[in-house]
Motif scaffolding. Sequence first.
Motif, mmCIF file in Angstrom:
data_model
loop_
_atom_site.group_PDB
_atom_site.id
_atom_site.type_symbol
_atom_site.label_atom_id
_atom_site.label_comp_id
_atom_site.label_asym_id
_atom_site.label_seq_id
_atom_site.Cartn_x
_atom_site.Cartn_y
_atom_site.Cartn_z
ATOM 1 N N LEU A 6 13.701 -14.367 40.660
ATOM 2 C CA LEU A 6 12.637 -15.377 40.712
ATOM 3 C C LEU A 6 11.545 -15.115 39.683
ATOM 4 O O LEU A 6 10.673 -15.949 39.484
ATOM 5 C CB LEU A 6 12.006 -15.416 42.115
ATOM 6 C CG LEU A 6 12.951 -15.743 43.262
ATOM 7 C CD1 LEU A 6 12.188 -15.815 44.573
ATOM 8 C CD2 LEU A 6 13.664 -17.056 43.009
ATOM 9 N N LEU A 7 11.582 -13.949 39.080
ATOM 10 C CA LEU A 7 10.532 -13.613 38.109
ATOM 11 C C LEU A 7 10.966 -13.891 36.683
ATOM 12 O O LEU A 7 10.223 -13.640 35.740
ATOM 13 C CB LEU A 7 10.148 -12.131 38.258
ATOM 14 C CG LEU A 7 9.739 -11.709 39.667
ATOM 15 C CD1 LEU A 7 9.485 -10.215 39.726
ATOM 16 C CD2 LEU A 7 8.501 -12.472 40.110
ATOM 17 N N GLU A 8 12.179 -14.461 36.522
ATOM 18 C CA GLU A 8 12.699 -14.638 35.165
ATOM 19 C C GLU A 8 11.915 -15.658 34.356
ATOM 20 O O GLU A 8 11.808 -15.556 33.158
ATOM 21 C CB GLU A 8 14.175 -15.058 35.225
ATOM 22 C CG GLU A 8 15.090 -13.889 35.535
ATOM 23 C CD GLU A 8 16.540 -14.308 35.558
ATOM 24 O OE1 GLU A 8 16.841 -15.456 35.199
ATOM 25 O OE2 GLU A 8 17.372 -13.465 35.942
ATOM 26 N N ASP A 9 11.411 -16.691 35.043
ATOM 27 C CA ASP A 9 10.685 -17.704 34.270
ATOM 28 C C ASP A 9 9.176 -17.537 34.412
ATOM 29 O O ASP A 9 8.439 -18.495 34.481
ATOM 30 C CB ASP A 9 11.107 -19.119 34.694
ATOM 31 C CG ASP A 9 10.884 -19.350 36.178
ATOM 32 O OD1 ASP A 9 10.561 -18.363 36.871
ATOM 33 O OD2 ASP A 9 11.018 -20.499 36.632
ATOM 34 N N ALA A 10 8.757 -16.279 34.436
ATOM 35 C CA ALA A 10 7.324 -16.010 34.562
ATOM 36 C C ALA A 10 6.557 -16.579 33.375
ATOM 37 O O ALA A 10 7.016 -16.474 32.236
ATOM 38 C CB ALA A 10 7.089 -14.506 34.645
ATOM 39 N N LEU B 25 5.474 -13.050 44.183
ATOM 40 C CA LEU B 25 6.428 -13.288 45.270
ATOM 41 C C LEU B 25 5.733 -13.252 46.630
ATOM 42 O O LEU B 25 6.197 -13.845 47.594
ATOM 43 C CB LEU B 25 7.547 -12.245 45.214
ATOM 44 C CG LEU B 25 8.498 -12.403 44.025
ATOM 45 C CD1 LEU B 25 9.578 -11.344 44.052
ATOM 46 C CD2 LEU B 25 9.140 -13.788 44.020
ATOM 47 N N TRP B 30 1.444 -18.194 40.408
ATOM 48 C CA TRP B 30 1.180 -17.243 39.320
ATOM 49 C C TRP B 30 -0.311 -17.028 39.068
ATOM 50 O O TRP B 30 -0.757 -15.912 38.809
ATOM 51 C CB TRP B 30 1.854 -17.704 38.029
ATOM 52 C CG TRP B 30 3.321 -17.444 38.020
ATOM 53 C CD1 TRP B 30 4.319 -18.364 38.096
ATOM 54 C CD2 TRP B 30 3.981 -16.158 37.933
ATOM 55 N NE1 TRP B 30 5.537 -17.747 38.082
ATOM 56 C CE2 TRP B 30 5.369 -16.394 37.976
ATOM 57 C CE3 TRP B 30 3.526 -14.850 37.837
ATOM 58 C CZ2 TRP B 30 6.297 -15.359 37.912
ATOM 59 C CZ3 TRP B 30 4.450 -13.819 37.775
ATOM 60 C CH2 TRP B 30 5.824 -14.084 37.812
ATOM 61 N N ARG B 100 17.440 -20.463 41.879
ATOM 62 C CA ARG B 100 16.126 -19.819 41.892
ATOM 63 C C ARG B 100 15.108 -20.692 42.606
ATOM 64 O O ARG B 100 14.286 -20.212 43.376
ATOM 65 C CB ARG B 100 15.656 -19.534 40.464
ATOM 66 C CG ARG B 100 16.428 -18.409 39.804
ATOM 67 C CD ARG B 100 15.605 -17.784 38.691
ATOM 68 N NE ARG B 100 15.213 -18.727 37.664
ATOM 69 C CZ ARG B 100 15.941 -18.981 36.590
ATOM 70 N NH1 ARG B 100 17.085 -18.361 36.395
ATOM 71 N NH2 ARG B 100 15.529 -19.829 35.697
ATOM 72 N N ARG B 104 13.107 -19.667 45.869
ATOM 73 C CA ARG B 104 11.648 -19.607 45.805
ATOM 74 C C ARG B 104 11.024 -20.483 46.895
ATOM 75 O O ARG B 104 10.109 -20.083 47.592
ATOM 76 C CB ARG B 104 11.164 -20.072 44.428
ATOM 77 C CG ARG B 104 9.654 -20.074 44.279
ATOM 78 C CD ARG B 104 9.224 -20.064 42.840
ATOM 79 N NE ARG B 104 9.971 -21.028 42.065
ATOM 80 C CZ ARG B 104 10.413 -20.827 40.834
ATOM 81 N NH1 ARG B 104 10.188 -19.701 40.227
ATOM 82 N NH2 ARG B 104 11.080 -21.751 40.189
#
Lengths: 385, 174
Positions: A6-10, B25, B30, B100, B104
């Motif tokens: 889930l952090l790949e498209d940060a 997460l 963000w 994803r 998410r």
Amino acid sequence: MKLSDLLEDAPPPRFTVDDFIRAGRRRRRRRNAGWAIAAVVAVAIAIGVPQILTRPPSHPVNPVPTPTRALDRLFKTYQVGDLTVGDPEWVGVNNQTTYIGRDRPPGRPLRAVGILNVYRAGFEPTRAWAEKVTPTDPIGGRPAYFAAARPARDNGIWKPVRVLVWQYADNATAVVTAYDRYLGLDDAEMRAVASRFVLQATPQPIRQRYTVSWTPPGLRLAAVEYSMRGPGSVVFVPEAAAATFESTALDGETAGFLANLDTKNQNFGPIAVPPGGMVMDLLGGGRSDQGPVPECGPKRFPDFNAETNASWTRQCVAQIVPISTAGDPDSTTGLYLTVRAGDAVPLDHLRQVAASSKPTGPMARPDSWKPSVEAFPTSAQLPRD
Amino acid sequence: MSDNEAEFREFVGAQMDSLRGLAYLTCGDWQVAEDAVLSALARLYVKWGRVENHDSYARTAVVRAAIDETRRPWWRREQSHSHAMPDMAAPDVIPHADDRMHLREALLQVPVKHRAVLVLRFLEGLSVPQTAAALRCPEGTVKAYTSRGLETLRRILGVDISLDERTEARHEAV
């Protein structure tokens, strides 16, 4: 599937190591200074409160406008009789604009008869109307007035003739502008448009089909387009101009989407680049022999009008979704990004912006696109209120 | 520049990305995540010389700050998720983007404390005692939250999920 996927498209980080050091130093200074501040505050209260209590009443002072970072649509489309007020087409840091169209027989496009301009609370709009105003009954319990629109450049499509200015919330201004075409709007209709205006309970973010991880230092994100014209443009202006930037109702941008309401008026083109600023346009199509590596050089867009033509001199183009024959919704037409600016922004900077762009979710899945606050570097955005 | 500051600088450079991911997460946003990391590391900066295990302190502070952010009243939160955009089925041109997105969205529906336990255990690879210490709660609570969190994910995703636990022993030796 791992959580780390889930952090790949940060999005690009908005803080550097130096930001953390500065935040730590600030925190330490605040802590060390805590007692001293408390003592100063106690003294100030002891001296100041009696003075305030004995001060004669004065006129209220408007709060200093502070820029907002969120680029969310504050309202959504609504109907007033045979008039349709659109979703915000341009969402800027200080105002949001959309069209007012009049119904025509089924199957025919609306006729553009005016525009709605909504300013954020605390922002004082540029006065695009005459000094002499005619007060009208309050709208929503707040003051309102009519005025004649100031003469504007004739864009060959319409001319503003009359405005209704009212407060839709405390210290928050909105303006209905009526145009001269198709009988425009009468006073009762302008009041009806204003009376039915409501803010969305949950403002909706403008999402972007692409992200850009680098923008020239000193430029700030000023407005994003969510328009019926198609994939939108994004406007950046110098930091000094951002706090007062207005997406005006009289320039080529809004002329574009108003004109688009009427198929007879398809003569709009690229939007003007603000002085010292930069504009990014996402467009369908492109060239099959072009890739993601930007091609940069002098202006190549087709001509529009003198003002728009003079507003930029150079551009970079990157094909962010290639043209192919695979048959999926993106690749049938492709997508390319154009980054435009005048002489104030070096061509190398435009190249770096274009090179840092990449597509987000699929064209047919707008819910997978990035909200504007995540699509562009935070360093290029104004702080939230 | 003092030795402490040089050490802090090196620590932030090495840990910033993983702390950012941990916060994201946990809170699902963000922008909020980066705010949480900034405030947590600012606290660590002040206490740098007095904290023995910087990794552990930073991790705990970041997760707690991210949880706190999710408890803000709604009018103080930045809106960043659209409910207006229609869901339309379409071919996915970006590999695994759908998977994803589903994971998410499912993770965001897990209660925040359960989510924090899942993230600490399956992203950071902490053991039950380490997770309990990080969240300052009993080990039994960690076990219960892990079970309930995974159950919630299974129910939402409709599949028998298996989050990767291979990293679980990573911090055992710390």
